[in-house]
Design a protein around this motif. Structure first.
Motif, PDB file in Angstrom:
ATOM      1  N   THR A 417       0.833  -1.197   0.000  1.00 10.68           N
ATOM      2  CA  THR A 417       0.000   0.000   0.000  1.00 10.68           C
ATOM      3  C   THR A 417       0.868   1.247   0.000  1.00 10.68           C
ATOM      4  N   ARG A 418       1.833   1.302   0.912  1.00 11.77           N
ATOM      5  CA  ARG A 418       2.681   2.487   1.023  1.00 11.77           C
ATOM      6  C   ARG A 418       3.525   2.681  -0.235  1.00 11.77           C
ATOM      7  N   PHE A 419       4.205   1.644  -0.674  1.00 11.10           N
ATOM      8  CA  PHE A 419       5.129   1.814  -1.793  1.00 11.10           C
ATOM      9  C   PHE A 419       4.387   2.211  -3.062  1.00 11.10           C
ATOM     10  N   GLN A 440       4.229 -11.424  -7.949  1.00 15.45           N
ATOM     11  CA  GLN A 440       5.656 -11.519  -7.634  1.00 15.45           C
ATOM     12  C   GLN A 440       6.434 -11.532  -8.945  1.00 15.45           C
ATOM     13  N   THR A 441       6.392 -10.369  -9.610  1.00 11.26           N
ATOM     14  CA  THR A 441       7.089 -10.216 -10.887  1.00 11.26           C
ATOM     15  C   THR A 441       7.772  -8.851 -10.904  1.00 11.26           C
ATOM     16  N   ARG A 442       8.596  -8.618 -11.902  1.00 11.62           N
ATOM     17  CA  ARG A 442       9.299  -7.346 -12.025  1.00 11.62           C
ATOM     18  C   ARG A 442       8.333  -6.204 -12.343  1.00 11.62           C
ATOM     19  N   ASP A 443       7.120  -6.547 -12.787  1.00 11.07           N
ATOM     20  CA  ASP A 443       6.123  -5.503 -13.073  1.00 11.07           C
ATOM     21  C   ASP A 443       5.524  -4.913 -11.804  1.00 11.07           C
ATOM     22  N   ASN A 444       5.759  -5.570 -10.677  1.00 14.12           N
ATOM     23  CA  ASN A 444       5.273  -5.088  -9.386  1.00 14.12           C
ATOM     24  C   ASN A 444       6.424  -4.363  -8.692  1.00 14.12           C
ATOM     25  N   PRO A 445       6.400  -3.032  -8.653  1.00 19.62           N
ATOM     26  CA  PRO A 445       7.558  -2.281  -8.147  1.00 19.62           C
ATOM     27  C   PRO A 445       7.958  -2.636  -6.726  1.00 19.62           C
ATOM     28  N   VAL A 446       6.997  -2.803  -5.829  1.00 18.51           N
ATOM     29  CA  VAL A 446       7.370  -3.066  -4.438  1.00 18.51           C
ATOM     30  C   VAL A 446       8.021  -4.434  -4.308  1.00 18.51           C
ATOM     31  N   PHE A 447       7.490  -5.435  -5.006  1.00 21.13           N
ATOM     32  CA  PHE A 447       8.117  -6.758  -4.979  1.00 21.13           C
ATOM     33  C   PHE A 447       9.526  -6.692  -5.564  1.00 21.13           C
ATOM     34  N   TYR A 448       9.677  -5.944  -6.653  1.00 18.26           N
ATOM     35  CA  TYR A 448      10.958  -5.853  -7.346  1.00 18.26           C
ATOM     36  C   TYR A 448      12.041  -5.277  -6.442  1.00 18.26           C
ATOM     37  N   ARG A 515      10.657  10.499  -5.449  1.00 22.49           N
ATOM     38  CA  ARG A 515      12.013  10.378  -6.000  1.00 22.49           C
ATOM     39  C   ARG A 515      12.792   9.262  -5.310  1.00 22.49           C
ATOM     40  N   ILE A 516      12.499   9.052  -4.044  1.00 20.72           N
ATOM     41  CA  ILE A 516      13.161   7.961  -3.307  1.00 20.72           C
ATOM     42  C   ILE A 516      12.704   6.621  -3.850  1.00 20.72           C
ATOM     43  N   ALA A 517      11.401   6.494  -4.080  1.00 18.13           N
ATOM     44  CA  ALA A 517      10.869   5.244  -4.630  1.00 18.13           C
ATOM     45  C   ALA A 517      11.450   4.971  -6.011  1.00 18.13           C
ATOM     46  N   PHE A 518      11.522   5.999  -6.840  1.00 14.55           N
ATOM     47  CA  PHE A 518      12.082   5.821  -8.181  1.00 14.55           C
ATOM     48  C   PHE A 518      13.546   5.388  -8.110  1.00 14.55           C
ATOM     49  N   TYR A 519      14.295   6.044  -7.206  1.00 15.29           N
ATOM     50  CA  TYR A 519      15.732   5.752  -7.115  1.00 15.29           C
ATOM     51  C   TYR A 519      15.981   4.298  -6.687  1.00 15.29           C
ATOM     52  N   LEU A 569      13.934   2.311   1.655  1.00 18.56           N
ATOM     53  CA  LEU A 569      12.673   1.715   2.104  1.00 18.56           C
ATOM     54  C   LEU A 569      12.288   2.254   3.473  1.00 18.56           C
ATOM     55  N   GLY A 570      13.296   2.486   4.326  1.00 26.12           N
ATOM     56  CA  GLY A 570      13.011   3.023   5.655  1.00 26.12           C
ATOM     57  C   GLY A 570      12.383   4.405   5.586  1.00 26.12           C
ATOM     58  N   ILE A 571      12.885   5.259   4.699  1.00 24.87           N
ATOM     59  CA  ILE A 571      12.292   6.587   4.533  1.00 24.87           C
ATOM     60  C   ILE A 571      10.835   6.461   4.088  1.00 24.87           C
ATOM     61  N   LEU A 572      10.566   5.520   3.212  1.00 27.06           N
ATOM     62  CA  LEU A 572       9.210   5.336   2.695  1.00 27.06           C
ATOM     63  C   LEU A 572       8.300   4.602   3.677  1.00 27.06           C
ATOM     64  N   GLY A 573       8.884   4.070   4.750  1.00 23.83           N
ATOM     65  CA  GLY A 573       8.079   3.335   5.729  1.00 23.83           C
ATOM     66  C   GLY A 573       7.736   1.926   5.281  1.00 23.83           C
ATOM     67  N   VAL A 574       8.604   1.332   4.470  1.00 26.88           N
ATOM     68  CA  VAL A 574       8.381  -0.008   3.923  1.00 26.88           C
ATOM     69  C   VAL A 574       9.463  -0.932   4.465  1.00 26.88           C
ATOM     70  N   SER A 575       9.107  -2.166   4.766  1.00 23.41           N
ATOM     71  CA  SER A 575      10.069  -3.099   5.351  1.00 23.41           C
ATOM     72  C   SER A 575      11.045  -3.607   4.302  1.00 23.41           C
ATOM     73  N   ALA A 576      12.185  -4.107   4.776  1.00 20.86           N
ATOM     74  CA  ALA A 576      13.220  -4.658   3.903  1.00 20.86           C
ATOM     75  C   ALA A 576      13.427  -6.125   4.303  1.00 20.86           C
ATOM     76  N   PRO A 577      12.626  -7.034   3.759  1.00 24.55           N
ATOM     77  CA  PRO A 577      12.723  -8.444   4.169  1.00 24.55           C
ATOM     78  C   PRO A 577      14.004  -9.102   3.683  1.00 24.55           C
ATOM     79  N   GLU A 578      14.500 -10.042   4.473  1.00 26.63           N
ATOM     80  CA  GLU A 578      15.698 -10.783   4.082  1.00 26.63           C
ATOM     81  C   GLU A 578      15.362 -11.989   3.212  1.00 26.63           C
ATOM     82  N   GLU A 579      14.106 -12.409   3.264  1.00 20.39           N
ATOM     83  CA  GLU A 579      13.629 -13.506   2.418  1.00 20.39           C
ATOM     84  C   GLU A 579      12.208 -13.190   1.988  1.00 20.39           C
TER      85      GLU A 579
END
Length: 581
Positions: A417-419, A440-448, A515-519, A569-579
């Motif tokens: 939702t956030r991303f 779960q494809t490259r077309d989904n920006p948050v998954f990518y 701009r953070i999300a794009f970067y 991701l932290g600035i955007l409030g989105v988690s950074a999963p390891e798996e």
């Protein structure tokens, strides 16, 4: 290490050495940025074109002279003049290796700055009427405001997150009537909710709570008194519901400001109007009818007007209605004067698409009440079209057919939702496609992007599996010989890392968290692309058991990419999963 800021300083120092008469205000227009065409080099500056006219010189000739000052620098491979006077620099690999080392040393602080110099800034966002749960239309502004507040805090501002509670006016009376009907329903009556009331099920618990507390006593008192009691209970319940909804997206405010505190005898509105009169900013007069459709709040009569045109607005603004009550704009002026008196000289208001007409009037109000000392940026978040089975949902709160924030989060999760709401400029309308954000494809920006972080973690697990003797501790990575990273793929990825501090600063200055999300999406693509090349070219693999030193250097690079993605991701409030499952 901000390579662009570093070279900006060097270029300005060179100009000052040759032309000490140049003023700071002019030199502040000098920028160093990536060239539009990467084939032209690593950095480009407009310095010669900025100062040529004030110096009375030909910009290209001045650029040639300025470029000559850098031809012997150890960290510059070549310097060329292009076009009307651009200066393009190509840097030696060693400086990019220094950038990589800086990421490793600074870690989670890489990209942070003192850009804001501790200045206080008030970011007001959401501020939805407390007449029901948060719907998806509010969600975009909530996510945008929260990410912007984080971005500015990251950039050295002292940020206060504020929610303005619209707890006065006719809509709250309607809420009270609606809650009173639910109260009667809780007592066993069969009710019919009239058109224009709030029919949502979210008021049922309010009705039950009123019945439990008051029994049948509300039925025995004058209806206007009972409505006020029901209104207070409903407002309190709705604010708790809104806070709970926001918490699902990890959104929390520092201040909840009640509009009601502005009203009444001795309130901020009364004090502000008295101050405006003392300053000569108010007069009695008539407003011309606006061209086109006449707004509901326009009245053809002598009335109290604020001299908004003197401060950049299109028209002067009414402050008192014909019934003696204050206009919404009177409350807006008082509220922003309150912010200024609380010490905020920088303000950001995040508003919905239906408030685009507020930009000039709020700017005029802030300029007036602060004597020009304060500034405000009104950011408009355009509509979100929520698609499900190809059909958009209706989002009116007075309708029972309501798509809530909680519905969206339950369907796709807080991260998606956030991303997704940040992966587009706030002033552009957007479609939120449930199917896309669950792919779960490259077309989904948050998954990518999250997959890039998880892939980086996976690369380390692969190294520990295939090279168990290799020390991949932070200390070992910091000591890695990153000078071994000499391929174009290595340097391309490091150059992108070098752009992170500049990206953060530019995003904070422009109030544009997208701009953070794009970067980080671009950085994720670069990592995925590098990994794919390694499948075909063994010398580009991140883990190469036959070359421990190069593997350690590549792991330092992967770790830096992982860190910057995590920072973004932290600035955007989105988690950074390891798996990822």
């Amino acid at each position: 290490m901000d390579i662009f800021a570093l070279f900006t300083t060097r270029v300005i120092e060179a100009l000052r050495a040759d032309y000490p008469q140049l003023e700071d205000e002019l030199l502040a227009r000098v920028v160093v940025e990536p060239p539009r065409d990467p084939a032209h080099g690593d950095l480009s500056t407009n310095a010669a074109m900025v100062v040529a006219k004030p110096l009375g010189k030909n910009p290209r000739e001045l650029a040639m002279a300025l470029a000559g000052r850098f031809t012997r620098a150890d960290d510059i491979e070549s310097v060329e003049v292009a076009g009307p006077g651009f200066i393009n620099f190509r840097l030696t690999p060693s400086i990019w290796h220094d950038v990589l080392r800086a990421v490793g040393v600074q870690g989670e602080n890489y990209g942070r700055s003192d850009l804001g110099k501790g200045d206080r800034v008030n970011v007001e966002y959401v501020s939805a009427n407390p007449t029901g749960p948060m719907h998806v239309g509010h969600t975009r502004g909530a996510v945008f405001g929260d990410a912007l507040a984080s971005l500015m805090a990251w950039s050295g501002y002292d940020v206060t997150r504020e929610y303005y509670i619209n707890d006065t006016g006719g809509q709250t009376i309607i809420l009270g009537h609606s809650a009173l009907l639910r109260y009667r329903e809780a007592l066993g009556e069969t009710i019919e909710i009239p058109s224009g009331f709030y029919p949502g099920e979210y008021l049922v618990p309010v009705g039950k709570a009123l019945a439990a507390e008051y029994g049948r006593t509300l039925l025995d008192m004058p209806e206007q008194d009972a409505v006020l009691i029901a209104r207070e209970a409903a407002l309190a319940a709705m604010m708790e519901l809104i806070k709970a909804d926001l918490a699902q997206l990890n959104i929390h405010h520092d201040v909840f400001f009640s509009e009601r505190t502005l009203h009444g005898q001795g309130g901020d509105i009364e004090k502000t109007l008295a101050w405006l009169r003392e300053q000569g900013m108010v007069y009695e007069g008539r407003l011309e009818a606006p061209k086109g459709k006449t707004p509901e709040d326009w009245e053809d009569r002598e009335q109290t007007l604020f001299r908004a045109k003197d401060y950049g607005d299109d028209t002067d603004r009414a402050l008192i209605k014909s019934d003696g009550s204050y206009t919404y704009f009177a409350a807006d002026i008082a509220y922003h004067r309150n912010k200024y008196l609380r010490g905020f000289k920088h303000m950001v208001n995040v508003l919905g698409a239906d408030h685009s007409g507020y930009v000039k009037r709020l700017s005029a109000a802030v300029k007036a009440v602060s004597n020009g000392e304060a500034d405000i940026d009104v950011r408009i978040c355009q509509l979100v079209r929520l698609l499900k089975n190809g059909e958009p949902f209706k989002m009116s709160k007075r309708s029972g057919d309501l798509v809530t924030l909680a519905d969206v989060v339950e369907e796709v999760g807080a991260d998606a939702t956030r991303f997704m709401l940040l992966f587009r400029r706030n002033d552009a309308s957007m479609d939120f496609d449930f199917a896309l954000v669950k792919e779960q494809t490259r077309d989904n920006p948050v998954f990518y992007v999250q997959y890039a972080h998880a892939r980086a973690c996976s690369i380390f697990r692969t190294a520990q599996r295939d090279m168990p003797e290799l020390d991949v501790s932070p200390a070992s990575l910091a000591a890695a010989d990153v000078g071994l990273l000499a391929t174009s793929a290595d340097l391309e990825l490091i150059r992108l890392l070098g752009a992170w501090p500049r990206t953060v600063a530019a995003a904070a200055t422009a109030h544009e968290p997208h701009r953070i999300a794009f970067y980080i999406h671009e950085l994720a693509a670069a990592l995925h692309g590098f990994w794919a090349k390694g499948k075909d070219e063994p010398q580009l693999r991140f883990v190469n058991p036959s070359d421990p030193k190069l593997t350690l250097a590549r792991l330092a690079l992967v770790d830096a990419v992982r860190q910057v993605i995590r920072n973004g991701l932290g600035i955007l409030g989105v988690s950074a999963p390891e798996e990822l499952s």
